[in-house]
Design a protein around this motif. Structure first.
Motif, short mmCIF file in Angstrom:
data_model
loop_
_atom_site.label_atom_id
_atom_site.label_comp_id
_atom_site.label_asym_id
_atom_site.label_seq_id
_atom_site.Cartn_x
_atom_site.Cartn_y
_atom_site.Cartn_z
N HIS A 218 1.05 -1.18 -0.09
CA HIS A 218 0.06 -0.08 -0.11
C HIS A 218 0.96 1.06 -0.02
CE1 HIS A 218 -3.05 -2.89 1.42
NE2 HIS A 218 -3.95 -2.19 1.00
N GLY A 219 2.28 1.17 -0.47
CA GLY A 219 2.99 2.37 -0.15
C GLY A 219 3.66 2.57 0.94
N SER A 220 4.34 3.68 1.15
CA SER A 220 5.23 4.04 2.37
C SER A 220 4.32 4.69 3.59
CB SER A 220 6.36 4.74 1.86
OG SER A 220 5.92 5.87 1.65
N ASP A 221 5.08 4.93 4.46
CA ASP A 221 4.41 5.67 5.49
C ASP A 221 3.90 7.02 5.00
OD1 ASP A 221 3.63 5.48 8.42
OD2 ASP A 221 5.09 7.22 8.71
N ASP A 222 4.55 7.37 4.15
CA ASP A 222 3.98 8.95 3.53
C ASP A 222 3.17 8.96 2.47
OD1 ASP A 222 6.16 10.16 5.01
OD2 ASP A 222 7.66 9.85 3.49
N ASP A 223 2.46 7.52 2.08
CA ASP A 223 1.70 7.48 1.16
C ASP A 223 0.20 6.98 1.76
OD1 ASP A 223 3.28 7.48 -1.29
OD2 ASP A 223 4.06 5.58 -0.97
N ARG A 224 0.00 7.35 2.98
CA ARG A 224 -1.15 6.82 3.58
C ARG A 224 -2.65 7.39 2.85
NH1 ARG A 224 -1.08 4.51 8.41
NH2 ARG A 224 1.15 4.54 9.54
N ALA A 225 -2.59 8.69 2.30
CA ALA A 225 -3.76 9.45 1.76
C ALA A 225 -4.12 8.34 0.48
CB ALA A 225 -3.37 10.60 1.34
N ARG A 226 -3.22 7.89 -0.29
CA ARG A 226 -3.40 7.14 -1.69
C ARG A 226 -2.95 5.70 -1.40
NH1 ARG A 226 0.97 7.73 -5.43
NH2 ARG A 226 2.95 8.17 -4.53
N ALA A 227 -3.18 5.26 -0.25
CA ALA A 227 -2.66 3.84 -0.09
C ALA A 227 -3.54 2.82 -0.85
CB ALA A 227 -2.71 3.54 1.20
N GLU A 228 -4.95 3.00 -0.84
CA GLU A 228 -5.73 2.12 -1.62
C GLU A 228 -5.39 2.08 -3.03
OE1 GLU A 228 -7.42 -0.55 -0.49
OE2 GLU A 228 -6.65 0.40 1.39
N GLN A 229 -5.22 3.29 -3.70
CA GLN A 229 -5.13 3.65 -5.14
C GLN A 229 -3.69 2.75 -5.41
OE1 GLN A 229 -4.45 7.68 -6.19
NE2 GLN A 229 -3.69 7.34 -8.08
N ILE A 230 -2.80 2.95 -4.65
CA ILE A 230 -1.51 2.29 -4.86
C ILE A 230 -1.63 0.90 -4.95
CG2 ILE A 230 0.90 1.80 -4.03
CD1 ILE A 230 0.97 4.69 -3.01
N HIS A 231 -2.50 0.29 -3.92
CA HIS A 231 -2.66 -1.13 -3.89
C HIS A 231 -3.41 -1.67 -5.02
CE1 HIS A 231 -3.11 -4.85 -1.88
NE2 HIS A 231 -4.52 -4.94 -2.11
N ARG A 232 -4.36 -0.98 -5.58
CA ARG A 232 -4.97 -1.39 -6.54
C ARG A 232 -4.20 -1.24 -7.83
NH1 ARG A 232 -9.22 1.87 -4.34
NH2 ARG A 232 -8.62 3.73 -5.65
N ARG A 233 -3.62 -0.58 -8.26
CA ARG A 233 -2.66 -0.53 -9.33
C ARG A 233 -1.69 -1.57 -9.12
NH1 ARG A 233 0.24 4.47 -12.55
NH2 ARG A 233 1.26 3.35 -14.07
N TYR A 234 -1.10 -1.97 -8.07
CA TYR A 234 -0.01 -2.84 -7.70
C TYR A 234 -0.82 -4.17 -8.34
CZ TYR A 234 2.68 -6.46 -5.49
OH TYR A 234 3.49 -7.36 -5.12
N LEU A 235 -1.88 -4.41 -7.48
CA LEU A 235 -2.60 -5.85 -7.67
C LEU A 235 -2.86 -5.96 -9.29
CD1 LEU A 235 -3.72 -8.40 -6.53
CD2 LEU A 235 -5.80 -7.01 -5.83
#
Length: 401
Positions: A218-235
């Motif tokens: 879900h990204g790093s500690d600084d990416d909390r605001a867009r964690a779900e977006q990062i996870h969806r793109r990764y998956l």
């Protein structure tokens, strides 16, 4: 120190992260060879698992068993607050009973994954402050470090590092990151990750299998605001890549490195829906190495998935989520085979993967050479660790790895 040295090991050990446990296993192997008379125990996240697997007494790191769960109700918040106070006394009492405490590897000085300052950074600060207070040497051995955005987390990490009696890092970027935080790293050592000290199985015959190591990313500690977006793109990107391999008729073996990765495996299995895709059941880095040794190539995200593949000499492509992965691939001569985990592009990843396989023979030769160098470096570093922490009467030469 005339009696047997009392050594503690500390960290999120036995909590489901195979990489953390692999670092512990490497250090315990060294201690049992170089300091066979030492009395060793642990303060860790999963004491039951550590005690059962490694045969050492173990104590729970946090008094509050719900420490890493989100607290929303007043009672849970109060329990966490009380736990912080109790842990200060528990940690101090545990540290005081030891001559040396070793934090074995792990990314304890970084924030490449989400964390809160009052979680493990606070626990690490309690450890290092207690060590300074009671004269117990605290060694941060082969740890990872990186830039930290949160000011309180950064302050706790910086102070912990300054209080430690010994520091060494698993790559030069970690040492540089700590120096940029204001810590004097003059004389601090850099050496390969401790997990490289673990034995590797021989490579198997070609099977056509591709190991794909996945992560609940879900990204790093600084990416909390867009964690779900990062996870969806990764998956989505990893799923499309696996589907493309299956369409080429390649067997795919899904690997994990932490208990939290299971739902990613399930999502990929459901989306691709092919008998060519299977999931490995792994309980240790030894299990992961058996999987990677049997594969033709590996594409992986978790740092210690990469180490297992490189250690077994298997051509490897990193889905990199932090500088540590880039540094690792550079160390092993595969720096060209890196793809960003935050922006997985299945088409471009497939091009990189085919390039990796075209150069498979020469990459295997490169890895065989680099692994010999890494083993010598790590043996020297473990000997240096003993020399720094223990009197000569308790030090024996480090075993050849």
């Amino acid at each position: 120190m005339n009696s047997a040295p009392r050594i503690g090991v500390f960290g999120l050990l036995g909590s489901g992260n195979l990489g953390n446990d692999g670092s512990l296993e490497a250090v315990l192997g060294h201690l049992r060879s170089a300091h066979p008379d030492a009395v060793v125990d642990a303060l860790c996240g999963g004491p039951e698992r550590v005690a059962a697997r490694y045969g050492i007494p173990a104590t729970r790191l946090h008094w509050n068993r719900a420490e890493y769960r989100t607290a929303s109700r007043a009672g849970a918040v109060a329990a966490k607050g009380l736990g912080k106070a109790v842990d200060a006394f528990r940690t101090a009492a545990w540290v005081r009973r030891h001559d040396v405490v070793i934090v074995p590897g792990m990314g304890v000085l970084e924030a490449t994954l989400p964390l809160r300052p009052w979680g493990f950074p606070y626990a690490l600060f309690l450890l290092c402050a207690s060590g300074r207070l009671f004269g117990t040497k605290v060694a941060l051995a082969g740890v990872g470090a990186g830039p930290i955005g949160n000011r309180l987390t950064r302050a706790l990490i910086r102070r912990s590092a300054r209080l430690a009696a010994y520091r060494s890092y698993r790559d030069a970027r970690s040492r540089d990151a700590l120096r940029e935080m204001g810590v004097d790293t003059t004389g601090d050592a850099v050496h390969p990750d401790l997990a490289f000290a673990l034995p590797a199985p021989p490579a198997g015959p070609p099977t056509g299998t591709v190991c794909v190591g996945v992560m609940d990313f879900h990204g790093s500690d600084d990416d909390r605001a867009r964690a779900e977006q990062i996870h969806r793109r990764y998956l989505d990107g990893v799923t499309r890549f696996v589907r493309a391999l299956v369409e080429d008729g390649r067997p795919v073996r899904l690997l994990t490195g932490d208990a939290c990765d299971g739902h990613v495996v399930t999502a990929i299995l459901d989306a691709v829906d092919s008998p060519l895709v299977t999931a490995a059941e792994t309980a240790s880095l030894a299990d992961l190495m058996k999987e990677t040794a049997a594969a033709d190539s590996v594409v992986a995200t978790r740092y210690h998935n990469l180490i297992c593949a490189l250690k077994t000499g298997t051509p490897t492509l990193a889905l990199s989520y932090a500088d540590k992965s880039d540094a690792l691939l550079d160390l092993m001569g595969l720096g060209a085979y890196v793809h960003p985990a935050r922006e997985v592009d299945a088409d471009r990843l497939l091009v990189q993967f085919r390039e990796l396989e075209r150069h498979s023979a020469e990459l295997r030769a490169t890895l065989a050479e680099r692994n010999q160098v890494v083993s010598r470096q790590l043996a020297a570093q473990l000997a240096a660790l003993s020399a720094a922490l223990f009197p000569a009467t308790h030090s024996l030469p480090a075993p050849a790895l």
